[in-house]
Motif scaffolding. Structure first.
Motif, PDB file in Angstrom:
ATOM      1  N   ARG A   1       2.369  -4.923   1.960  1.00 57.86           N
ATOM      2  CA  ARG A   1       1.167  -5.054   1.232  1.00 57.86           C
ATOM      3  C   ARG A   1       0.375  -4.299   2.751  1.00 57.86           C
ATOM      4  NH1 ARG A   1      -1.438 -10.570  -0.007  1.00 57.86           N
ATOM      5  NH2 ARG A   1      -1.460 -11.564   2.592  1.00 57.86           N
ATOM      6  N   ASN A   2       1.300  -4.409   3.356  1.00 56.94           N
ATOM      7  CA  ASN A   2       0.787  -3.943   4.989  1.00 56.94           C
ATOM      8  C   ASN A   2       0.673  -2.747   5.310  1.00 56.94           C
ATOM      9  OD1 ASN A   2      -0.065  -6.635   6.042  1.00 56.94           O
ATOM     10  ND2 ASN A   2       1.931  -7.172   6.678  1.00 56.94           N
ATOM     11  N   LYS A   3       1.150  -2.246   3.992  1.00 60.80           N
ATOM     12  CA  LYS A   3       2.231  -0.718   4.148  1.00 60.80           C
ATOM     13  C   LYS A   3       0.970   0.040   3.051  1.00 60.80           C
ATOM     14  CE  LYS A   3       6.743  -0.902   5.845  1.00 60.80           C
ATOM     15  NZ  LYS A   3       8.021  -0.788   6.248  1.00 60.80           N
ATOM     16  N   TYR A   4       0.377  -0.470   2.161  1.00 63.56           N
ATOM     17  CA  TYR A   4      -0.251  -0.210   0.935  1.00 63.56           C
ATOM     18  C   TYR A   4      -1.724   0.508   1.108  1.00 63.56           C
ATOM     19  CZ  TYR A   4       1.892  -3.354  -2.091  1.00 63.56           C
ATOM     20  OH  TYR A   4       2.781  -4.351  -2.688  1.00 63.56           O
ATOM     21  N   THR A   5      -1.451   1.992   0.674  1.00 63.02           N
ATOM     22  CA  THR A   5      -2.205   3.041   0.975  1.00 63.02           C
ATOM     23  C   THR A   5      -3.205   3.562  -0.183  1.00 63.02           C
ATOM     24  OG1 THR A   5      -1.122   5.178   1.456  1.00 63.02           O
ATOM     25  CG2 THR A   5      -1.365   3.865   3.549  1.00 63.02           C
ATOM     26  N   GLU A   6      -2.906   3.611  -1.311  1.00 61.12           N
ATOM     27  CA  GLU A   6      -3.489   4.229  -2.378  1.00 61.12           C
ATOM     28  C   GLU A   6      -3.949   3.101  -3.430  1.00 61.12           C
ATOM     29  OE1 GLU A   6      -3.673   6.767  -3.021  1.00 61.12           O
ATOM     30  OE2 GLU A   6      -2.551   7.881  -1.563  1.00 61.12           O
ATOM     31  N   ILE A   7      -4.278   3.523  -4.489  1.00 64.51           N
ATOM     32  CA  ILE A   7      -4.760   2.089  -5.186  1.00 64.51           C
ATOM     33  C   ILE A   7      -3.702   1.634  -6.269  1.00 64.51           C
ATOM     34  CG2 ILE A   7      -5.692   1.551  -7.145  1.00 64.51           C
ATOM     35  CD1 ILE A   7      -8.715   3.526  -5.998  1.00 64.51           C
ATOM     36  N   GLU A   8      -3.113   2.751  -6.411  1.00 64.02           N
ATOM     37  CA  GLU A   8      -1.661   2.943  -7.175  1.00 64.02           C
ATOM     38  C   GLU A   8      -0.522   1.285  -6.892  1.00 64.02           C
ATOM     39  OE1 GLU A   8      -2.536   5.541  -6.716  1.00 64.02           O
ATOM     40  OE2 GLU A   8      -3.221   6.867  -8.560  1.00 64.02           O
TER      41      GLU A   8
ATOM     42  N   VAL B   1      -7.284  21.411 -10.562  1.00 67.55           N
ATOM     43  CA  VAL B   1      -7.435  20.319 -11.291  1.00 67.55           C
ATOM     44  C   VAL B   1      -7.896  19.222 -10.484  1.00 67.55           C
ATOM     45  CG1 VAL B   1      -6.172  18.020 -12.792  1.00 67.55           C
ATOM     46  CG2 VAL B   1      -5.509  20.735 -13.265  1.00 67.55           C
ATOM     47  N   LYS B   2      -8.829  18.454 -11.150  1.00 66.03           N
ATOM     48  CA  LYS B   2      -9.177  17.564 -10.025  1.00 66.03           C
ATOM     49  C   LYS B   2      -9.373  15.766 -10.355  1.00 66.03           C
ATOM     50  CE  LYS B   2     -12.916  16.504  -7.279  1.00 66.03           C
ATOM     51  NZ  LYS B   2     -14.519  16.695  -6.584  1.00 66.03           N
ATOM     52  N   ALA B   3      -8.867  14.508 -10.093  1.00 66.89           N
ATOM     53  CA  ALA B   3      -7.787  14.154 -10.832  1.00 66.89           C
ATOM     54  C   ALA B   3      -7.902  12.440 -10.699  1.00 66.89           C
ATOM     55  CB  ALA B   3      -7.277  14.162 -11.762  1.00 66.89           C
ATOM     56  N   TYR B   4      -8.920  12.005  -9.547  1.00 66.77           N
ATOM     57  CA  TYR B   4      -8.822  11.075  -8.407  1.00 66.77           C
ATOM     58  C   TYR B   4      -8.817   9.577 -10.067  1.00 66.77           C
ATOM     59  CZ  TYR B   4      -9.198  13.902  -4.920  1.00 66.77           C
ATOM     60  OH  TYR B   4      -9.812  15.211  -3.663  1.00 66.77           O
ATOM     61  N   SER B   5      -8.001   8.926  -9.472  1.00 68.37           N
ATOM     62  CA  SER B   5      -7.847   7.572  -9.968  1.00 68.37           C
ATOM     63  C   SER B   5      -8.860   6.870  -9.901  1.00 68.37           C
ATOM     64  CB  SER B   5      -6.488   6.574  -9.822  1.00 68.37           C
ATOM     65  OG  SER B   5      -6.462   6.485  -8.846  1.00 68.37           O
ATOM     66  N   ASP B   6      -9.928   6.738  -8.660  1.00 70.30           N
ATOM     67  CA  ASP B   6     -11.378   5.969  -9.112  1.00 70.30           C
ATOM     68  C   ASP B   6     -12.331   6.628  -8.792  1.00 70.30           C
ATOM     69  OD1 ASP B   6     -11.282   7.820  -6.886  1.00 70.30           O
ATOM     70  OD2 ASP B   6     -11.358   6.441  -5.332  1.00 70.30           O
TER      71      ASP B   6
END
Length: 371
Positions: free
Chosen positions: A4-11, A221-226
């Motif tokens: 998890r220290n490498k997590y950079t995206e919400i996904e 196309v603009k589609a950010y998950s947050d």
């Protein structure tokens, strides 16, 4: 657990079962709360992931103002306890810095919690938020994924000659070589697409809850998950937009967009808002980039100016032999071609062994001079 220290995206968080258990079942066997408080940036990312996960899973929008207040009070108490524990083990200077950091984290947590409450009361129970990971998991063919972690757009050239100007904090998954009767790519974030024409192989952009279908055109196309909305804006040609099959309900099956038209998909109630005049929409007007404003119609224009226009549009650097091309002028139309096709047309028009080579955002032109 250190992955998890490498997590950079919400996904990354949404696909972690331990994180899901912490958020949805209040089971924190892996110390998520303590890990979150170690970094202000980490706390913000975690809370955004928490927001989206709760928005996806919540079934009732009955969170009262009192509930919010009590939850926030609990959060502040936990932050204060963590702060006091830190103060006992560090000198006065570190205590001062730690106190400021913890209060900043607390502020981020409070803001994010209020955002959760807003989403719970604004997103209908029937809504289904579709994540980038779900789109990729639905695809059974090998994909190449490119992520833009820089602070400037990046050019991606696809196997069919189509080009994508991928914005920062965005990623695109696509086949190394398009096969079959369709061309499919998957977007998280924002990208400007210029599609190579092939009527026998329609091009599909999957982005959150919508699918954009084209044959040969340019669009954004603009589609950010947050973010609560997904946007499609057409520069040239025609596109068709519909709901993804992963979404169970929508008020329209398909929307057709022409040049200078846009669509805003409202994730809250899965509705389409078609915008026939983008100049009257302040949000869209502010977001229009160079590539959507600059003209690619050239009449007896110096080659140097054409290259400068391409540099401004795509934010690339073009290195060419200025002394050999100084007196070259061209008349050409480059309005409806991907970047690679634009460069081919220019090089063929110059002639005399003129060619180009692309290396990321760097383009090198070699030439013996004008015809």
């Amino acid at each position: 657990m250190q992955k998890r220290n490498k997590y950079t995206e919400i996904e990354d968080f949404l696909s972690d079962e331990s994180f899901q258990a912490w958020i949805l079942s209040k089971v924190d066997e892996d110390g998520w709360e303590e890990w979150t408080l170690e970094s202000r940036q980490r706390a913000k990312l975690v809370e955004n992931a928490r927001l989206l996960l709760l928005a996806m899973k919540v079934e009732d929008s009955n969170l009262s103002a009192s509930d919010v207040h009590n939850a926030l009070q609990t959060t502040w108490i936990k932050i204060e306890e963590k702060e006091n524990q830190t103060n006992l083990n560090q000198d006065s200077k570190i205590r001062f810095l730690s106190k400021r950091i913890l209060r900043s984290v607390a502020a981020a947590v409070v803001i994010s919690f209020l955002s959760i409450w807003f989403y719970q009361n604004q997103i209908s129970p029937e809504s289904k938020v579709v994540t980038y990971k779900e789109l990729i998991d639905e695809n059974n063919e090998g994909l190449v994924e490119q992520t833009n972690n820089s602070n400037k757009p990046q050019i991606i050239t696809l196997s069919d000659g189509s080009s994508v100007l991928l914005q920062p904090n965005s990623k695109l998954s696509y086949p190394k070589i398009f096969t079959g009767n369709e061309r499919k790519v998957y977007l998280s974030g924002e990208g400007f697409f210029e599609i190579s024409k092939n009527p026998k192989k329609p091009f599909f952009v999957y982005a959150n809850e919508i699918v954009t279908k084209v044959v040969g055109t340019s669009f954004r196309v603009k589609a950010y998950s947050d973010q609560p909305d997904v946007e499609v804006l057409v520069r040239t040609g025609k596109v068709r937009v519909k709901s993804n099959d992963l979404v169970s309900k929508s008020n329209q099956e398909e929307v057709v967009l022409l040049p200078n038209q846009a669509l805003r998909f409202l994730r809250r109630d899965l509705s389409f808002n078609k915008i026939t005049n983008i100049t009257q929409d302040e949000t869209l007007t502010r977001s229009v980039g160079n590539i959507e404003q600059l003209s690619f119609e050239f009449t007896d224009i110096p080659v140097s100016q054409i290259f400068r226009t391409i540099e401004q549009a795509y934010l690339v650097d073009i290195d060419y032999p200025k002394n050999k091309l100084n007196d070259c002028h061209l008349t050409t139309s480059l309005s409806d071609q991907p970047l690679t096709e634009k460069l081919k047309i220019v090089c063929n028009s110059i002639g005399n062994n003129t060619s180009f080579e692309m290396n990321g955002n760097q383009i090198i032109i070699t030439s013996d001079g004008c015809n």
